[in-house]
Design a protein around this motif. Structure first.
Motif, PDB file in Angstrom:
ATOM      1  N   GLY A 184       0.798  -1.136  -0.233  1.00 49.90           N
ATOM      2  CA  GLY A 184       0.234  -0.069  -0.244  1.00 49.90           C
ATOM      3  C   GLY A 184       0.762   1.526   0.073  1.00 49.90           C
ATOM      4  O   GLY A 184       2.240   0.881  -0.125  1.00 49.90           O
ATOM      5  N   PRO A 185       0.246   2.771  -0.079  1.00 56.09           N
ATOM      6  CA  PRO A 185       1.256   3.675  -0.422  1.00 56.09           C
ATOM      7  C   PRO A 185       1.986   3.799   1.806  1.00 56.09           C
ATOM      8  O   PRO A 185       1.339   3.814   2.209  1.00 56.09           O
ATOM      9  N   VAL A 186       3.386   4.607   1.033  1.00 56.31           N
ATOM     10  CA  VAL A 186       3.634   4.640   1.832  1.00 56.31           C
ATOM     11  C   VAL A 186       4.532   5.754   1.878  1.00 56.31           C
ATOM     12  O   VAL A 186       5.444   6.378   0.400  1.00 56.31           O
ATOM     13  N   ARG A 187       5.052   6.559   2.687  1.00 54.77           N
ATOM     14  CA  ARG A 187       5.353   8.075   2.541  1.00 54.77           C
ATOM     15  C   ARG A 187       6.985   7.920   2.682  1.00 54.77           C
ATOM     16  O   ARG A 187       7.719   7.757   3.812  1.00 54.77           O
ATOM     17  N   THR A 188       7.637   7.744   1.329  1.00 54.58           N
ATOM     18  CA  THR A 188       8.948   7.442   1.314  1.00 54.58           C
ATOM     19  C   THR A 188       9.564   7.847   0.293  1.00 54.58           C
ATOM     20  O   THR A 188       8.476   9.636   0.437  1.00 54.58           O
ATOM     21  N   THR A 189      10.704   8.166  -0.639  1.00 58.52           N
ATOM     22  CA  THR A 189      11.042   9.327  -1.229  1.00 58.52           C
ATOM     23  C   THR A 189      10.280   9.226  -1.811  1.00 58.52           C
ATOM     24  O   THR A 189      10.489  10.458  -2.676  1.00 58.52           O
ATOM     25  N   ALA A 190      10.319   8.093  -2.907  1.00 55.69           N
ATOM     26  CA  ALA A 190      10.008   7.514  -4.669  1.00 55.69           C
ATOM     27  C   ALA A 190       8.650   8.410  -4.006  1.00 55.69           C
ATOM     28  O   ALA A 190       7.829   9.157  -5.591  1.00 55.69           O
ATOM     29  N   ALA A 191       7.670   7.684  -2.849  1.00 55.52           N
ATOM     30  CA  ALA A 191       6.371   8.197  -3.511  1.00 55.52           C
ATOM     31  C   ALA A 191       5.862  10.369  -3.358  1.00 55.52           C
ATOM     32  O   ALA A 191       5.530  10.806  -3.641  1.00 55.52           O
ATOM     33  N   LYS A 192       7.143  10.576  -2.443  1.00 54.24           N
ATOM     34  CA  LYS A 192       7.381  11.918  -2.568  1.00 54.24           C
ATOM     35  C   LYS A 192       7.253  12.878  -3.559  1.00 54.24           C
ATOM     36  O   LYS A 192       6.527  13.690  -3.700  1.00 54.24           O
ATOM     37  N   SER A 193       8.175  12.261  -4.387  1.00 57.63           N
ATOM     38  CA  SER A 193       8.292  12.613  -6.089  1.00 57.63           C
ATOM     39  C   SER A 193       6.922  12.389  -7.258  1.00 57.63           C
ATOM     40  O   SER A 193       7.033  12.633  -7.903  1.00 57.63           O
ATOM     41  N   ILE A 194       5.787  11.750  -6.862  1.00 54.39           N
ATOM     42  CA  ILE A 194       5.397  11.973  -7.415  1.00 54.39           C
ATOM     43  C   ILE A 194       3.867  12.726  -7.643  1.00 54.39           C
ATOM     44  O   ILE A 194       3.580  12.983  -6.062  1.00 54.39           O
ATOM     45  N   PRO A 195       3.753  13.416  -8.219  1.00 54.51           N
ATOM     46  CA  PRO A 195       2.680  14.557  -8.487  1.00 54.51           C
ATOM     47  C   PRO A 195       1.300  14.239  -7.363  1.00 54.51           C
ATOM     48  O   PRO A 195       0.193  13.035  -8.340  1.00 54.51           O
ATOM     49  N   GLY A 196       0.091  14.547  -6.524  1.00 53.30           N
ATOM     50  CA  GLY A 196      -0.679  14.439  -5.989  1.00 53.30           C
ATOM     51  C   GLY A 196      -0.944  12.911  -5.370  1.00 53.30           C
ATOM     52  O   GLY A 196      -1.835  12.626  -5.279  1.00 53.30           O
ATOM     53  N   PHE A 197       0.410  12.249  -4.955  1.00 52.71           N
ATOM     54  CA  PHE A 197       0.849  10.911  -3.925  1.00 52.71           C
ATOM     55  C   PHE A 197      -0.594  11.260  -2.647  1.00 52.71           C
ATOM     56  O   PHE A 197      -0.628  10.494  -2.598  1.00 52.71           O
ATOM     57  N   GLU A 198      -0.422  12.867  -2.292  1.00 56.83           N
ATOM     58  CA  GLU A 198      -1.443  13.001  -1.257  1.00 56.83           C
ATOM     59  C   GLU A 198      -2.943  12.251  -1.624  1.00 56.83           C
ATOM     60  O   GLU A 198      -3.661  11.612  -0.205  1.00 56.83           O
ATOM     61  N   ARG A 199      -3.364  12.434  -2.999  1.00 61.84           N
ATOM     62  CA  ARG A 199      -5.067  11.569  -2.469  1.00 61.84           C
ATOM     63  C   ARG A 199      -4.747   9.683  -2.494  1.00 61.84           C
ATOM     64  O   ARG A 199      -5.289   9.211  -2.330  1.00 61.84           O
ATOM     65  N   PHE A 200      -3.826   9.106  -2.359  1.00 59.45           N
ATOM     66  CA  PHE A 200      -3.971   7.941  -1.548  1.00 59.45           C
ATOM     67  C   PHE A 200      -3.688   7.848  -0.674  1.00 59.45           C
ATOM     68  O   PHE A 200      -4.031   7.613   1.103  1.00 59.45           O
TER      69      PHE A 200
END
Length: 251
Positions: A184-200
């Protein structure tokens, strides 16, 4: 459960990364780890390596560099005669790849190379140091659906999951297992680089029957560690979901 075993771990960039916790758990279970990094991130990985229970060696590896891949078995050999498994925790897509209809082939091809083809490249490069009983484990984000904002990275993950199945077919006769963990979504460095990740982040916990903490990378790390071990000797080509159960829900 990993006493006497050694594993190659990619993707250790921060203490919040899933890969960092896989490395930590391997050591806590009696195993040893060799980390990889490259470019500007190499210095970061070396710093983070000192925060593990036992400081781990770091070798340079760019999975898109044929020379690095060709030298990987020798570089591993500087630290261990054999490894028992590899964790693939690598993914990247240029910003343009997060606009599905307008993305250029240049951006899409980069995403596919780094995030999908690299699984095959890494497994083949490391295989000479593995052999019977080896385990390749990769991290994916369930590619069954067209997710908001994920766009061509989602396509790359679909290719990644297919690559895993073909690797399982071709490396199985060598005694090497290939499996993925769909986290599932984890607040990692890679995730932070995805625009709009906060929607997950905003919706996942509500949809997960077990609940979900985007700040906790340990559950998927535990699954990766188990798959690296001998406790799944007849499992290959599999995707294990560690997402609080969201993948099984209709809405």
């Amino acid at each position: 459960m990993l006493t006497g075993k050694t594993f190659l771990i990619t993707g250790v960039l921060m203490e919040s990364s899933i890969a960092f916790h896989v490395a930590r758990l391997v050591q806590e279970q009696g195993g040893a780890v060799i980390l990889t990094g490259f470019g500007r991130a190499l210095k970061i990985t070396r710093t983070i390596a000192r925060r593990l229970p036992q400081e781990a060696p770091v070798i340079e590896l760019d999975v898109t560099d044929e020379e690095h891949l060709a030298a990987l078995a020798d570089r591993i050999g500087e630290h261990a005669e054999r490894i028992d498994g590899v964790l693939h925790s690598i993914g990247f897509a240029p910003e343009g790849a997060f606009n599905f209809l307008e993305a250029s082939w240049e951006d899409v091809s980069t995403a596919l190379h780094v995030s999908a083809y690299s699984l095959k490249a890494l497994a083949v490069a490391a295989a000479p140091r593995m052999g019977e009983g080896g385990s390749v484990v990769g991290l994916t984000f369930d590619a069954t659906f067209a997710w908001p904002v994920y766009d061509w990275m989602g396509v790359a993950k679909a290719a990644f999951e297919s690559t895993n199945r073909y690797l399982a077919r071709d490396l199985g006769p060598k005694g090497i297992r290939c499996n993925l963990v769909a986290a599932g979504p984890v607040r990692t460095t890679a995730a932070k680089s995805i625009p709009g990740f906060e929607r997950f982040e905003e919706s996942w916990d509500d949809r997960a029957p077990l609940g979900w903490d985007v700040g906790d990378p340990v559950p998927p790390a535990q699954a990766c560690t188990a798959l690296l071990s001998d406790w799944f000797p007849a499992t290959t080509g599999e995707i294990v979901h560690v997402d609080g159960g969201v993948h099984a829900m209709g809405t």
